[in-house]
Write a protein that holds these residues in place. Sequence first.
Motif, PDB file in Angstrom:
ATOM      1  N   ILE A 117      48.835  31.943  54.771  1.00 36.80           N
ATOM      2  CA  ILE A 117      49.171  33.615  53.974  1.00 36.80           C
ATOM      3  C   ILE A 117      49.021  33.038  52.102  1.00 36.80           C
ATOM      4  CG2 ILE A 117      51.062  34.542  53.657  1.00 36.80           C
ATOM      5  CD1 ILE A 117      52.020  34.650  56.114  1.00 36.80           C
ATOM      6  N   CYS A 118      49.330  31.892  52.077  1.00 37.42           N
ATOM      7  CA  CYS A 118      49.290  31.370  51.266  1.00 37.42           C
ATOM      8  C   CYS A 118      47.325  31.034  50.846  1.00 37.42           C
ATOM      9  CB  CYS A 118      49.891  29.865  50.499  1.00 37.42           C
ATOM     10  SG  CYS A 118      51.927  29.631  51.246  1.00 37.42           S
ATOM     11  N   ILE A 119      47.161  30.768  51.155  1.00 33.56           N
ATOM     12  CA  ILE A 119      45.277  30.670  50.876  1.00 33.56           C
ATOM     13  C   ILE A 119      44.490  32.066  50.976  1.00 33.56           C
ATOM     14  CG2 ILE A 119      43.733  29.816  51.971  1.00 33.56           C
ATOM     15  CD1 ILE A 119      44.215  27.604  53.242  1.00 33.56           C
ATOM     16  N   LEU A 120      45.318  32.740  51.433  1.00 35.42           N
ATOM     17  CA  LEU A 120      45.352  34.466  51.521  1.00 35.42           C
ATOM     18  C   LEU A 120      45.501  34.934  50.122  1.00 35.42           C
ATOM     19  CD1 LEU A 120      44.898  36.055  54.682  1.00 35.42           C
ATOM     20  CD2 LEU A 120      42.854  34.858  53.128  1.00 35.42           C
ATOM     21  N   SER A 121      47.154  35.031  49.761  1.00 37.99           N
ATOM     22  CA  SER A 121      47.519  35.214  49.005  1.00 37.99           C
ATOM     23  C   SER A 121      46.966  34.956  47.388  1.00 37.99           C
ATOM     24  CB  SER A 121      49.025  34.928  48.534  1.00 37.99           C
ATOM     25  OG  SER A 121      49.431  35.533  49.520  1.00 37.99           O
ATOM     26  N   THR A 122      46.165  33.183  47.231  1.00 40.56           N
ATOM     27  CA  THR A 122      45.758  32.737  46.441  1.00 40.56           C
ATOM     28  C   THR A 122      44.110  33.380  46.388  1.00 40.56           C
ATOM     29  OG1 THR A 122      46.914  31.079  46.730  1.00 40.56           O
ATOM     30  CG2 THR A 122      44.665  30.528  45.331  1.00 40.56           C
ATOM     31  N   ILE A 123      43.616  33.616  47.404  1.00 41.69           N
ATOM     32  CA  ILE A 123      42.343  34.511  47.044  1.00 41.69           C
ATOM     33  C   ILE A 123      42.692  35.621  46.361  1.00 41.69           C
ATOM     34  CG2 ILE A 123      40.263  34.601  48.199  1.00 41.69           C
ATOM     35  CD1 ILE A 123      40.213  32.762  50.186  1.00 41.69           C
ATOM     36  N   CYS A 124      43.504  35.703  46.769  1.00 40.91           N
ATOM     37  CA  CYS A 124      43.542  38.030  46.104  1.00 40.91           C
ATOM     38  C   CYS A 124      43.956  38.093  45.040  1.00 40.91           C
ATOM     39  CB  CYS A 124      44.679  38.475  46.590  1.00 40.91           C
ATOM     40  SG  CYS A 124      43.803  38.700  48.778  1.00 40.91           S
ATOM     41  N   PHE A 125      44.780  36.505  44.221  1.00 44.24           N
ATOM     42  CA  PHE A 125      45.120  36.514  42.881  1.00 44.24           C
ATOM     43  C   PHE A 125      43.865  35.833  41.921  1.00 44.24           C
ATOM     44  CE2 PHE A 125      46.713  33.938  39.664  1.00 44.24           C
ATOM     45  CZ  PHE A 125      47.689  35.210  39.124  1.00 44.24           C
ATOM     46  N   ILE A 126      43.184  35.091  42.318  1.00 48.77           N
ATOM     47  CA  ILE A 126      41.719  35.095  41.809  1.00 48.77           C
ATOM     48  C   ILE A 126      40.913  36.113  41.457  1.00 48.77           C
ATOM     49  CG2 ILE A 126      39.588  32.937  41.895  1.00 48.77           C
ATOM     50  CD1 ILE A 126      41.535  31.186  42.930  1.00 48.77           C
ATOM     51  N   LEU A 127      40.489  36.815  42.033  1.00 46.55           N
ATOM     52  CA  LEU A 127      40.077  38.204  42.830  1.00 46.55           C
ATOM     53  C   LEU A 127      40.508  39.317  41.728  1.00 46.55           C
ATOM     54  CD1 LEU A 127      38.975  38.410  45.883  1.00 46.55           C
ATOM     55  CD2 LEU A 127      37.396  37.608  44.713  1.00 46.55           C
ATOM     56  N   PHE A 128      41.916  39.098  41.591  1.00 44.13           N
ATOM     57  CA  PHE A 128      42.918  40.411  41.088  1.00 44.13           C
ATOM     58  C   PHE A 128      42.212  39.484  39.623  1.00 44.13           C
ATOM     59  CE2 PHE A 128      46.350  41.124  38.412  1.00 44.13           C
ATOM     60  CZ  PHE A 128      46.467  42.727  38.873  1.00 44.13           C
ATOM     61  N   LEU A 129      42.312  38.486  39.514  1.00 39.53           N
ATOM     62  CA  LEU A 129      42.477  37.367  37.552  1.00 39.53           C
ATOM     63  C   LEU A 129      40.802  37.818  37.191  1.00 39.53           C
ATOM     64  CD1 LEU A 129      44.310  34.524  37.893  1.00 39.53           C
ATOM     65  CD2 LEU A 129      44.780  37.101  36.996  1.00 39.53           C
ATOM     66  N   LEU A 130      39.640  38.381  38.097  1.00 42.86           N
ATOM     67  CA  LEU A 130      38.285  38.414  37.960  1.00 42.86           C
ATOM     68  C   LEU A 130      38.025  40.221  37.660  1.00 42.86           C
ATOM     69  CD1 LEU A 130      36.601  35.796  40.684  1.00 42.86           C
ATOM     70  CD2 LEU A 130      36.861  35.893  38.010  1.00 42.86           C
ATOM     71  N   VAL A 131      38.677  40.653  38.419  1.00 42.92           N
ATOM     72  CA  VAL A 131      38.402  42.142  37.694  1.00 42.92           C
ATOM     73  C   VAL A 131      39.341  42.701  36.632  1.00 42.92           C
ATOM     74  CG1 VAL A 131      39.080  44.980  39.301  1.00 42.92           C
ATOM     75  CG2 VAL A 131      38.674  42.842  40.504  1.00 42.92           C
ATOM     76  N   ILE A 132      40.349  42.102  36.294  1.00 41.83           N
ATOM     77  CA  ILE A 132      41.090  42.183  34.965  1.00 41.83           C
ATOM     78  C   ILE A 132      40.025  41.895  33.837  1.00 41.83           C
ATOM     79  CG2 ILE A 132      43.000  41.591  33.865  1.00 41.83           C
ATOM     80  CD1 ILE A 132      44.695  41.831  36.094  1.00 41.83           C
ATOM     81  N   TYR A 133      39.867  40.234  34.170  1.00 41.41           N
ATOM     82  CA  TYR A 133      38.727  40.342  32.625  1.00 41.41           C
ATOM     83  C   TYR A 133      37.646  40.523  32.784  1.00 41.41           C
ATOM     84  CZ  TYR A 133      43.857  37.275  31.549  1.00 41.41           C
ATOM     85  OH  TYR A 133      45.073  37.866  31.357  1.00 41.41           O
ATOM     86  N   SER A 134      37.175  41.036  33.545  1.00 40.96           N
ATOM     87  CA  SER A 134      35.722  41.326  33.711  1.00 40.96           C
ATOM     88  C   SER A 134      35.355  42.375  32.793  1.00 40.96           C
ATOM     89  CB  SER A 134      34.991  41.204  34.878  1.00 40.96           C
ATOM     90  OG  SER A 134      35.789  41.930  36.496  1.00 40.96           O
TER      91      SER A 134
END
Length: 134
Positions: A117-134
């Motif tokens: 769950i921690c690994i999946l949450s981290t991956i989702c957070f990184i994807l979220f940041l990439l979507v916002i700043y791109s």
Amino acid sequence: MRNNRMDGSGRDELFRSSNRREYDFNTTKEETASFINNHMQVKENKIQEQNDLLDDLHDSVGRFKNQTLEMKNEIEDHLVLINNLDTDLMNSQNALDYVNKRATTLIEKSGGEMRVICILSTICFILFLLVIYS
């Protein structure tokens, strides 16, 4: 005692009624032939009418037969589609079961559910940041 025999006038009255036709047995051959021809024509007309009705019935039965054959073909086509869908659903269920088993094995090998769950949450957070700043 009453006499059960009827006299001649009573018998004549029985045979005469408003519904009976009185036939003249003194007709000529031409009148008889005309009478027979008229009745034969009526008979032929009735037979022709019945033949026409039978032809209509034959046509209706033929149309009904064609419709039922079309329905049979449609049902067979739908059965093939349903069988294909059933096969596809079984294949999908088997694939999903395989993925579920692999995911369960991966979770067990990685140290438990919390770590995944921690690994999946981290991956989702990184994807979220990439979507916002791109």
